[in-house]
Design an enzyme around this catalytic site. Structure first.
Site, short mmCIF file in Angstrom:
data_model
loop_
_atom_site.label_atom_id
_atom_site.label_comp_id
_atom_site.label_asym_id
_atom_site.label_seq_id
_atom_site.Cartn_x
_atom_site.Cartn_y
_atom_site.Cartn_z
CB CYS A 134 -42.22 54.63 14.75
SG CYS A 134 -43.17 53.13 15.08
N GLY A 135 -41.35 52.88 11.82
CA GLY A 135 -41.81 52.43 10.51
C GLY A 135 -43.26 52.01 10.49
CG ASN A 136 -44.90 48.53 12.26
OD1 ASN A 136 -45.07 48.14 11.11
ND2 ASN A 136 -44.31 47.78 13.19
CD GLU B 272 -40.43 49.03 18.79
OE1 GLU B 272 -40.20 50.24 18.51
OE2 GLU B 272 -41.52 48.47 18.58
CG ASN C 236 -45.08 48.64 16.67
OD1 ASN C 236 -44.19 49.07 15.94
ND2 ASN C 236 -45.06 48.84 17.97
CG ASN D 171 -39.68 55.24 22.27
OD1 ASN D 171 -39.98 54.75 21.19
ND2 ASN D 171 -38.49 55.79 22.49
CB CYS E 105 -39.92 46.89 15.58
SG CYS E 105 -38.84 48.33 15.40
N GLY E 106 -41.37 48.20 12.65
CA GLY E 106 -41.18 48.39 11.22
C GLY E 106 -39.75 48.65 10.83
CG ASN F 3 -35.10 50.24 18.38
OD1 ASN F 3 -36.00 50.36 19.20
ND2 ASN F 3 -34.68 51.26 17.64
#
Length: 292
Positions: free
Chosen positions: A88-90, A222, A15, A79, A231-232, A198
């Site tokens: 956004c986790g990642n 996403e 990602n 985005n 996607c985290g 998502n």
């Protein structure tokens, strides 16, 4: 004269993101400019663009500082289409490494780096797999909408989960179904989410639980970016949904396999309710300069 932007390209399990520093908040890019940077044919190419800006210099950062005055830095995330996103986790793990490696923040063993996002303040720590972020409290949110995806023969029920941003998780019957879904097309979700959502498609591994750890495979579309290698927050939502479906006795620790690698998800109790944490690598690919 057009400004020159010094950037770093990074990724978390594939990602990928373009990151740049703007501590004073003086670089205001339009959505079209952000989309041009993320374009894989004519730009640098990425699933999102992250600006490193001090919370005090951004309108959205005021809420982060009100929540926790230690949130000096804000992750201004957009985005690939230039639209802003809550979290956004990642991206936040890669962002944490970016701040540390560029001398903008410190994160020693056992320390916590507090980062502001549009989805709220998040705590990041380093660990053996790279970085771990506490995504905060999660919630069942969005009901059980029907989801249609190209090459899946019938609509499937999903489960709405919010982990700072909205997700709908869909369980599939086999690896073949997971592979056959064409996520180059936007899945249709009914009822619609006005701001988009998502969508994750998941299949349990066999066995689903091994040595007390749950195991699933996932693909994701996403909003604003299309299908990504990882996607985290989606991995966290997928693990939470699978645990919900599995019922009592399901584990609180999960390994989520995505096309770009493997992420760890852990659920744990806190004073303000159950939180979910995400862990995984944060890597840099290259640096460069771009004329805007």
């Amino acid at each position: 004269m057009s400004p020159t932007l010094h950037f770093t390209k990074g990724h978390g399990t594939g990602n990928d993101f373009v990151l740049f520093s703007d501590p004073e908040g003086s670089i205001e890019l339009e959505s079209t400019q952000l989309a041009a940077i993320a374009d894989r044919h004519f730009g640098v190419g990425a699933d999102g663009v992250i600006r490193a800006v001090r919370s005090e210099n951004l309108e959205a950062g005021a809420a982060a500082l009100a929540e926790d005055d230690a949130a000096e830095w804000f992750m201004d995330y957009h985005n690939a289409d230039g639209s802003p996103s809550e979290m956004c986790g990642n991206g936040i793990r890669v962002y944490a490494r970016y701040l540390v490696d560029n001398g903008l923040a410190e994160l020693g063993p056992g320390d916590t780096l507090v980062i502001g996002t549009r989805g709220g303040v998040r705590d990041v720590q380093s660990n053996r797999s790279g970085y771990q972020v506490d995504l905060g409290r999660w919630s069942l949110d969005g009901g059980e909408p029907l989801v249609r995806a190209k090459n899946l023969q019938v609509a499937r029920p999903g489960l709405g989960i919010n982990v700072g941003n909205p997700h709908v998780v869909v369980a599939l019957a086999s690896d073949d179904e997971l592979e056959s879904a064409d996520l180059s097309f936007v899945p249709l979700v009914e009822p619609e989410f006005p701001a988009g959502v998502n969508v994750e498609f998941v299949v349990p591994r066999e066995p689903m639980v091994l040595d007390g750890v749950g195991r699933i495979r996932m693909r994701v579309h996403e909003r604003g970016s299309g299908e990504t290698l990882s996607c985290g927050t989606g991995a966290a939502a997928a693990a939470l949904a699978t645990r919900h479906w599995a019922g009592p006795g399901a584990p609180n620790q999960w390994k989520v396999e995505v096309p770009g690698g493997t992420l760890g998800v852990r659920m744990f109790a806190t004073e303000d309710g159950e939180h979910v944490a995400l862990s995984g690598p944060a890597e840099f690919s290259f640096e460069g300069e771009l004329t805007i």
